[in-house]
Design an enzyme around this catalytic site. Structure first.
Site, PDB file in Angstrom:
ATOM      1  N   SER A 128       0.840  -1.197   0.000  1.00 61.31           N
ATOM      2  CA  SER A 128       0.000   0.000   0.000  1.00 61.31           C
ATOM      3  C   SER A 128       0.877   1.250   0.000  1.00 61.31           C
ATOM      4  O   SER A 128       1.622   1.480  -0.939  1.00 61.31           O
ATOM      5  CB  SER A 128      -0.955  -0.050   1.196  1.00 61.31           C
ATOM      6  N   HIS A 170      -4.036  -0.620  -4.418  1.00 62.40           N
ATOM      7  CA  HIS A 170      -5.489  -0.829  -4.273  1.00 62.40           C
ATOM      8  C   HIS A 170      -6.159  -0.436  -5.599  1.00 62.40           C
ATOM      9  O   HIS A 170      -7.225   0.190  -5.620  1.00 62.40           O
ATOM     10  CB  HIS A 170      -6.069   0.020  -3.142  1.00 62.40           C
ATOM     11  N   GLU A 197      -5.052  -5.209  -5.155  1.00 56.09           N
ATOM     12  CA  GLU A 197      -4.897  -5.788  -3.825  1.00 56.09           C
ATOM     13  C   GLU A 197      -4.542  -7.271  -3.901  1.00 56.09           C
ATOM     14  O   GLU A 197      -4.895  -7.958  -4.867  1.00 56.09           O
ATOM     15  CB  GLU A 197      -6.180  -5.599  -3.016  1.00 56.09           C
TER      16      GLU A 197
END
Length: 270
Positions: A128, A170, A197
């Site tokens: 992330s 994401h 993801e």
């Protein structure tokens, strides 16, 4: 010695014994005789995040897992904290806020030590926000203008381990195609990589291979024949683009970052 591998994760990776992405990281990390260092600086809940990764890495057979506590630029310039890096085979950078990583670590002694350790072969993984920070540039914010639904994208400086790239995470799950396109439209030499993801790219020697469940998107504007960015009075931007290359890759497919071409899966003729 060659640079170590970079495992760049799109976030929300499976944290279980069967999780492909974290298993790959542990496999790479245990090639050396050091342990794993967890860097949770990006997170607002670093202790909770660290506890979860300590659990899964130990479940996956890693004997030594330690947290690098770094909460200020003073910490990032502390020789003792920088010295910690020399005892690890791999570093895992957690998710959170990539701006926090840049503000607290960018251009510090720790940043320099991390870069040197990577150049000597240390494996670095980021998920992330920890993924976004590894590129030369990163998306700091992407706000939608309320009056016309247009994006306003703010670009910042990452750690610079991968030159000429912006990494977004994401990606499909949060509908980030438009913001990545906007981020690279102003400089077509920068390549955008969007990672879904529970998916990662494993970067080594100028190419990457896709690991995990979903998809990786590569946006390349270097071949474009027309780009026009029009700014409106309220600060939003309208894009007219032509000739961008788009590559969508799934597990096992490889991509050459230098030639910007698909390399196919190992064992498959191109």
């Amino acid at each position: 010695m060659n640079c170590g591998e970079l495992l760049i994760i799109g976030g929300a990776e499976d944290k279980c014994l069967e999780g492909e992405v974290l298993n790959k990281f542990v496999e790479l990390a245990t090639h050396g005789d050091g342990g794993i260092g967890i860097l949770p600086t990006a997170s607002e809940i670093p202790e909770e995040v660290s506890t979860e990764y300590i659990r899964i890495f130990r479940d996956l057979g890693v004997n030594r897992v330690e947290v690098i506590k770094l909460d200020s630029r003073q910490d990032a310039n502390n020789p003792a904290i920088c010295e910690q890096l020399t005892s690890f085979s791999a570093i895992f950078i957690s998710g959170g806020n990539q701006s926090r990583l840049s503000e607290l670590i960018g251009k510090t002694k720790f940043h320099d030590a991390l870069s040197k350790a990577w150049h000597k072969g240390m494996v670095i993984a980021g998920t992330s926000a920890g993924a976004s920070i590894l590129g030369k540039y990163m998306i700091v914010a992407a706000d939608t203008m309320l009056n016309d639904n247009k994006l306003k994208v703010e670009i910042g400086v990452g750690f610079g381990f991968l030159d000429g790239l912006i990494i977004d995470q994401h990606f499909s799950q949060r509908g980030r195609f438009d913001r990545l396109l906007s981020a690279i439209a102003g400089n077509k030499e920068i390549m955008g990589i969007g990672i879904d993801e529970n998916t990662a790219i494993l970067v080594k020697d100028g190419h990457f291979e896709v690991v995990g469940q979903h998809q990786v998107l590569v946006l390349d504007g270097s071949t474009s024949d027309y780009i026009n960015i029009t700014s409106s009075e309220n600060g939003s931007e309208e894009l007219t683009l032509s000739g961008f290359n788009l590559h969508a890759l799934t597990r096992g497919y490889r991509f050459d970052l230098l030639s910007r071409k698909l390399l196919m899966k190992k064992g498959i003729q191109q």
